[in-house]
Design a protein around this motif. Structure first.
Motif, PDB file in Angstrom:
ATOM      1  N   GLN A  13       2.431   7.380 -13.107  1.00  0.00           N
ATOM      2  CA  GLN A  13       3.115   8.022 -14.250  1.00  0.00           C
ATOM      3  C   GLN A  13       4.502   8.243 -13.767  1.00  0.00           C
ATOM      4  OE1 GLN A  13       0.475  11.025 -15.750  1.00  0.00           O
ATOM      5  NE2 GLN A  13      -0.124   9.630 -17.346  1.00  0.00           N
ATOM      6  N   ALA A  14       5.448   8.505 -14.701  1.00  0.00           N
ATOM      7  CA  ALA A  14       6.652   9.035 -14.379  1.00  0.00           C
ATOM      8  C   ALA A  14       6.594  10.508 -13.527  1.00  0.00           C
ATOM      9  CB  ALA A  14       7.573   8.914 -15.476  1.00  0.00           C
ATOM     10  N   GLY A  15       7.501  10.560 -12.607  1.00  0.00           N
ATOM     11  CA  GLY A  15       7.525  12.097 -12.063  1.00  0.00           C
ATOM     12  C   GLY A  15       6.423  11.947 -10.854  1.00  0.00           C
ATOM     13  N   GLY A  16       5.547  10.984 -10.751  1.00  0.00           N
ATOM     14  CA  GLY A  16       4.649  10.948  -9.436  1.00  0.00           C
ATOM     15  C   GLY A  16       5.297  10.222  -8.343  1.00  0.00           C
ATOM     16  N   SER A  17       4.530   9.960  -7.269  1.00  0.00           N
ATOM     17  CA  SER A  17       4.964   9.648  -6.193  1.00  0.00           C
ATOM     18  C   SER A  17       4.201   8.540  -5.638  1.00  0.00           C
ATOM     19  CB  SER A  17       4.790  10.749  -4.996  1.00  0.00           C
ATOM     20  OG  SER A  17       5.803  11.756  -5.064  1.00  0.00           O
ATOM     21  N   LEU A  18       4.630   7.694  -4.683  1.00  0.00           N
ATOM     22  CA  LEU A  18       3.959   6.372  -4.047  1.00  0.00           C
ATOM     23  C   LEU A  18       4.540   6.235  -2.583  1.00  0.00           C
ATOM     24  CD1 LEU A  18       3.367   3.714  -6.571  1.00  0.00           C
ATOM     25  CD2 LEU A  18       1.737   5.091  -5.605  1.00  0.00           C
ATOM     26  N   SER A  19       3.741   6.048  -1.683  1.00  0.00           N
ATOM     27  CA  SER A  19       4.145   5.721  -0.317  1.00  0.00           C
ATOM     28  C   SER A  19       3.966   4.298   0.022  1.00  0.00           C
ATOM     29  CB  SER A  19       3.648   6.729   0.735  1.00  0.00           C
ATOM     30  OG  SER A  19       4.118   6.473   2.022  1.00  0.00           O
ATOM     31  N   LEU A  20       4.989   3.622   0.271  1.00  0.00           N
ATOM     32  CA  LEU A  20       5.024   2.122   0.501  1.00  0.00           C
ATOM     33  C   LEU A  20       4.817   1.967   2.167  1.00  0.00           C
ATOM     34  CD1 LEU A  20       7.438   0.202  -1.663  1.00  0.00           C
ATOM     35  CD2 LEU A  20       4.626   1.041  -2.253  1.00  0.00           C
ATOM     36  N   SER A  21       4.091   0.880   2.770  1.00  0.00           N
ATOM     37  CA  SER A  21       4.263   0.713   3.909  1.00  0.00           C
ATOM     38  C   SER A  21       4.685  -0.803   4.092  1.00  0.00           C
ATOM     39  CB  SER A  21       2.646   1.036   4.744  1.00  0.00           C
ATOM     40  OG  SER A  21       2.598   2.260   4.863  1.00  0.00           O
ATOM     41  N   CYS A  22       5.287  -1.003   5.525  1.00  0.00           N
ATOM     42  CA  CYS A  22       5.811  -2.396   5.882  1.00  0.00           C
ATOM     43  C   CYS A  22       5.387  -2.437   7.225  1.00  0.00           C
ATOM     44  CB  CYS A  22       7.240  -2.646   5.666  1.00  0.00           C
ATOM     45  SG  CYS A  22       7.863  -4.044   6.473  1.00  0.00           S
ATOM     46  N   ALA A  23       4.201  -3.277   7.735  1.00  0.00           N
ATOM     47  CA  ALA A  23       3.590  -3.343   8.763  1.00  0.00           C
ATOM     48  C   ALA A  23       4.465  -4.745   9.417  1.00  0.00           C
ATOM     49  CB  ALA A  23       2.191  -3.577   9.025  1.00  0.00           C
ATOM     50  N   ALA A  24       4.733  -4.695  10.602  1.00  0.00           N
ATOM     51  CA  ALA A  24       5.420  -5.770  11.327  1.00  0.00           C
ATOM     52  C   ALA A  24       4.621  -6.309  12.561  1.00  0.00           C
ATOM     53  CB  ALA A  24       6.804  -5.548  11.710  1.00  0.00           C
TER      54      ALA A  24
END
Length: 115
Positions: A13-24
């Protein structure tokens, strides 16, 4: 040949958070700069954030103060912490790796922000 795998996308929802990861894998990760880009439906891919080999960071104006890029060279992973998400942040997020230009890309992860 380096391989990049993004993860962490989802619906929030708007105002929320997410954490993305990029594994190499497949290349000495610590020597390269890594960036996040995003592409919304019907729009061109746009720059989001970048982190250099020595930790220097830069952000698009639209995400400054809300997103934070970081890297863990021991884990060959770059992260994008996204806070105060807005519906206009909805897009497929891609990470890229390279010395100057990004010549390796992941498959992308979908981020959807509902209003």
């Amino acid at each position: 040949q380096v391989q990049l795998v993004e993860s962490g996308g989802g619906l929030v929802q708007a105002g929320g958070s997410l954490s993305l990861s990029c594994a190499a894998s497949g290349r000495t990760f610590s020597s390269y700069r890594v960036g996040w880009y995003r592409q919304a439906p019907g729009k061109e891919r746009e720059f989001v954030a970048v982190i250099s080999w020595n930790g220097y960071t830069n952000y698009a104006d639209s995400v400054k103060g809300r997103f934070t890029i970081s890297r863990d060279n021991a884990k060959n992973t770059v992260y994008l912490q996204m806070n105060s998400l807005k519906p206009e942040d909805t897009a497929v997020y891609y990470c890229g790796l390279g010395t100057y230009a990004f010549d390796s890309w992941g498959q992308g992860t979908q981020v959807t922000v509902s209003s």
